[in-house]
Write a protein that holds these residues in place. Structure first.
Motif, mmCIF file in Angstrom:
data_model
loop_
_atom_site.group_PDB
_atom_site.id
_atom_site.type_symbol
_atom_site.label_atom_id
_atom_site.label_comp_id
_atom_site.label_asym_id
_atom_site.label_seq_id
_atom_site.Cartn_x
_atom_site.Cartn_y
_atom_site.Cartn_z
ATOM 1 N N THR A 166 34.160 10.798 -20.281
ATOM 2 C CA THR A 166 34.070 9.589 -19.454
ATOM 3 C C THR A 166 34.546 9.867 -18.037
ATOM 4 O O THR A 166 33.915 9.455 -17.057
ATOM 5 C CB THR A 166 34.904 8.450 -20.071
ATOM 6 N N LEU A 178 38.494 1.492 -10.072
ATOM 7 C CA LEU A 178 37.494 2.283 -9.347
ATOM 8 C C LEU A 178 37.017 1.658 -8.033
ATOM 9 O O LEU A 178 36.903 2.361 -7.022
ATOM 10 C CB LEU A 178 36.290 2.571 -10.246
ATOM 11 N N ARG A 201 38.751 2.195 -14.912
ATOM 12 C CA ARG A 201 37.482 1.623 -14.465
ATOM 13 C C ARG A 201 37.703 0.398 -13.581
ATOM 14 O O ARG A 201 36.988 0.194 -12.592
ATOM 15 C CB ARG A 201 36.619 1.248 -15.672
ATOM 16 N N GLU A 202 38.697 -0.421 -13.949
ATOM 17 C CA GLU A 202 39.003 -1.605 -13.143
ATOM 18 C C GLU A 202 39.455 -1.228 -11.738
ATOM 19 O O GLU A 202 39.214 -1.956 -10.774
ATOM 20 C CB GLU A 202 40.097 -2.427 -13.824
ATOM 21 N N HIS A 244 32.523 10.061 -14.277
ATOM 22 C CA HIS A 244 32.921 9.327 -13.067
ATOM 23 C C HIS A 244 33.248 10.264 -11.904
ATOM 24 O O HIS A 244 33.628 9.787 -10.834
ATOM 25 C CB HIS A 244 34.121 8.437 -13.364
#
Length: 385
Positions: free
Chosen positions: A214, A155, A152-153, A218
């Motif tokens: 998850t 992305l 996530r960081e 995304h």
């Protein structure tokens, strides 16, 4: 307890021809045209390309010493093998660069072609689950959930909007594991009963399923989810749980039965969950990679695959049964290395050799050990030779 056993039919002539071409391609990979433009990988030491080595305050420096990495890279890279891993062979075959470990990322690297988030020793479940049960992870504090946090960081550097991520990840391959093995290894090797560890399986599968969902949220469109290896055939288990009862061992392999039964149960529950997710996400390709049966081929018939030194003894290790000693592990003072790792299945007692990983990669890319098969129809095999 019921277990599911997958029956595989022999290759037909067409698949056999592709299999031969792929072996040649993996032996001498060259860039090819491919639908997949990037790989994002999650998992543990079977997939880690250097994250554990780079973690702060990491005291496990064995990965920084020869003979790790001796065969292909000719120096240690943080991989728990003498050379390449399954993820490396997949990347090379698809014409992509070897995945950089997330913890070594810098501005000069092209993140968009893929990143490896896997960490040696990682579990599917968070560490709190194990701490509450008095189980210690001596390798890392990073679980599958932490790896998703890293993803996530990253992305914003990969895509700038939800729609942009979906467009980008439509041509990405997501490798989710192998993960979950350490959720069983850590407790079993610390004396927790098999009965208690069996009760962890539903929670482990739930964590893997949550990670898959998850990533789909995304924009992931193709996910390969491996099952676990037959740990009852691994040197560390054969040495730690030696038995005088011949009935504890499988005929024809010499592997311990009870650890393999645990893995079969894990793989069965995982496949049932993947079936559920396929119905929930009909437009997403969710592929089960059967590491267990792919590996059992050369535990049953090592000589057929060129493993002339057999499948159970480690190539690198200390004195003791199966060339393994928990106090004198590979790269430690007093350990010794075999002359030719390509003749061995087992590398250091807990991980496989590059030659074994090559066979696993081939079985994933060609089959029949993926359900459903991985679509590599847009890859020109002939350009790879």
């Amino acid at each position: 307890m019921a277990f599911h056993f997958q029956l595989y039919l022999p290759f037909n002539l067409q698949v056999l021809s592709i299999h031969i071409l792929l072996i040649l391609a993996l032996a001498n990979p060259h860039p090819v045209f491919c639908y997949y433009k990037s790989i994002f990988s999650f998992g543990d030491s079977l997939t880690d390309t250097g994250n554990l080595l780079r973690q702060e305050a990491n005291n496990h420096t064995f990965l920084s010493r020869y003979p790790y990495g001796m065969t292909y890279f000719h120096h240690p890279t943080g991989r728990c093998s003498n050379g390449r891993l399954v993820v490396d062979f997949i990347a090379q075959y698809l014409g992509l660069p070897l995945l950089p470990p997330y913890l070594s990322l810098n501005s000069s690297l092209d993140f968009k072609q893929g990143v490896n988030f896997a960490v040696g020793g990682a579990t599917a479940l968070d560490n709190d689950f194990f701490r509450k049960r008095g189980i210690h992870n001596q390798y890392t504090n990073n679980s599958l959930g932490d790896q998703l946090g890293w993803f996530r960081e990253l992305l914003p550097s990969l895509c700038h909007s939800s729609s942009g991520c979906r467009d980008s990840f439509r041509r990405s391959l997501f490798l989710i594991g192998e993960i979950g093995g350490n959720d069983y290894n850590h407790p079993l090797l610390q004396g927790i009963s098999i009965e208690e560890v069996l009760s962890f399986v539903p929670e482990v599968i739930k964590a893997i399923s949550s990670a898959i969902q998850t990533l789909i949220d995304h924009g992931a469109a193709t996910l390969v989810v491996p099952g676990n290896f037959p740990i009852g055939c691994f040197t560390i288990y054969l040495s730690r749980f030696r038995s005088s009862n011949r009935g504890d061992y499988e005929l024809g392999t010499g592997c311990l039965k009870w650890p393999n039964h645990l893995v079969k149960y894990h793989n069965y529950v995982l496949q049932k969950e993947l079936d559920r997710l396929r119905k929930l996400y009909p437009n997403v390709s969710i592929i089960y990679a059967d590491y267990y049966n792919a590996a059992m081929r050369f535990f049953r018939s090592p000589y057929q695959f060129g493993f002339l030194k057999g499948a159970l003894a480690a190539c690198c290790g200390g004195e003791g049964p199966y060339h393994y000693n928990s106090s004198v592990q590979c790269s430690y003072s007093g350990s010794t290395i075999c002359e030719d790792p390509s003749l061995y299945v087992n590398w250091d007692g807990q991980h496989l050799t590059e030659a074994a990983y090559r066979e696993i990669a081939t079985s994933i890319l060609v089959g029949p050990y993926t359900i459903p098969p991985l679509d590599i129809s847009n890859v020109s095999l002939l350009q790879n030779i």
